[in-house]
Design a protein around this motif. Sequence first.
Motif, PDB file in Angstrom:
ATOM      1  N   TYR A 186      -7.618   8.241  -5.181  1.00  0.00           N
ATOM      2  CA  TYR A 186      -8.302   7.704  -3.996  1.00  0.00           C
ATOM      3  C   TYR A 186      -9.698   8.295  -3.813  1.00  0.00           C
ATOM      4  CZ  TYR A 186      -3.909   5.538  -2.687  1.00  0.00           C
ATOM      5  OH  TYR A 186      -2.765   4.759  -2.682  1.00  0.00           O
ATOM      6  N   ARG A 219      -6.553   2.506   1.460  1.00  0.00           N
ATOM      7  CA  ARG A 219      -6.353   3.413   2.589  1.00  0.00           C
ATOM      8  C   ARG A 219      -7.674   3.813   3.236  1.00  0.00           C
ATOM      9  NH1 ARG A 219      -0.982   4.824   2.128  1.00  0.00           N
ATOM     10  NH2 ARG A 219      -1.151   6.397   3.748  1.00  0.00           N
ATOM     11  N   TRP A 239       0.814   4.046  -2.870  1.00  0.00           N
ATOM     12  CA  TRP A 239       0.628   5.462  -2.521  1.00  0.00           C
ATOM     13  C   TRP A 239       1.670   6.327  -3.221  1.00  0.00           C
ATOM     14  CZ3 TRP A 239      -2.613   8.871  -0.577  1.00  0.00           C
ATOM     15  CH2 TRP A 239      -2.127  10.085  -0.099  1.00  0.00           C
ATOM     16  N   GLN A 273      -6.176  -1.924   3.403  1.00  0.00           N
ATOM     17  CA  GLN A 273      -4.901  -1.214   3.434  1.00  0.00           C
ATOM     18  C   GLN A 273      -4.606  -0.509   2.119  1.00  0.00           C
ATOM     19  OE1 GLN A 273      -2.936  -0.670   5.903  1.00  0.00           O
ATOM     20  NE2 GLN A 273      -3.650  -2.087   7.479  1.00  0.00           N
ATOM     21  N   SER A 304     -10.538   4.682   2.188  1.00  0.00           N
ATOM     22  CA  SER A 304     -11.138   5.910   1.666  1.00  0.00           C
ATOM     23  C   SER A 304     -12.658   5.756   1.604  1.00  0.00           C
ATOM     24  CB  SER A 304     -10.593   6.201   0.263  1.00  0.00           C
ATOM     25  OG  SER A 304     -11.256   7.305  -0.316  1.00  0.00           O
ATOM     26  N   SER A 309       0.826  -1.213   0.000  1.00  0.00           N
ATOM     27  CA  SER A 309       0.000   0.000   0.000  1.00  0.00           C
ATOM     28  C   SER A 309       0.858   1.261   0.000  1.00  0.00           C
ATOM     29  CB  SER A 309      -0.931   0.009   1.215  1.00  0.00           C
ATOM     30  OG  SER A 309      -0.194   0.077   2.427  1.00  0.00           O
TER      31      SER A 309
END
Length: 314
Positions: free
Chosen positions: A166, A254, A141, A251, A256, A137
């Motif tokens: 995201y 994230r 990112w 993960q 979102s 992750s």
Amino acid sequence: MDTKSERRRLRTRWRTQDTELSLLALPTTIWYILFCFLPMFGVIIAFKNFKIYGGFLSNIIHSDWSGFKNFEFLFKSNDAWVVVRNTLGYNLIFIILGIVVPVTLALMVGQLHSRKAGKVYQTMMFLPYFLSWVVVSAVIWAFLSFDKGIANQFLEKMGHDPINWYMEAKYWPYFLVFMNLWKGLGYGMVVYLATITGIDSTYYEAAVIDGASKWQQTKYITLPLMKMVIVMMFILSVGRIFYTDFGLFFQVPRDSNSLFNVTTTVDVLVFKQLKTATVGMASASAFVQSVLGCVTILIANWVVRKVDPDSAMM
């Protein structure tokens, strides 16, 4: 007397072998008892209004029975359809790709004449399997970050506007399918490649003498002899159709909120219920998930037994 003596002798021999095998299996047996069978007692939490009073047993004893109220919350939730759709939809895709792609790559790697090249390819494909989703992750990112992500920097150089990845749900089904395939590809390929390696070479030698091409050898020798392993992996995958990789769906996106409709599965829902709802509701969700998974694997094995009894697991 001779018959009784022979039976006694065979029984004694069996007991000796059984003792040796039991000692060999003892560590695994203890592990399963401690971490698989004893925790099953906690299923009772799904039928109780679990309250924290003291120790674990004290909590269960003093908590009031709630019947099926914890299950009503799961089925009456507005998000129930989204969660079930995501869980089943993704897993169906994962099962299909998780068989077709590893089998294809195993066949291709198995045709390589250079063993060194084959080992290099196996290592490269198997390495992602050992990576944690937390690490993955972080890497994703670095690619998809809105401000400093490599993907947006590339888009800007090409004259396009940056994308807030995201916040855009339409891209993530493709991301999740690709990441799951990328991470689990090596494990599946090694299993199938081991099966190919174990096939007797005399089959291929006879096929070459008869003038069979590589495709004919694969079609009439390799794939039929791999059928049992493929079916076994299929049944095991179907048995986990109500389970998803928590790290992949929690993960990697994230957590979102903008991606809720495409990333929330049963496992993610259970985790969020532990934070926002009662322990009983989360336990009810996990219990339903386990029961459905057991039923699914039994049905899949029953269907396989009807079609091909030799390929069934039991």
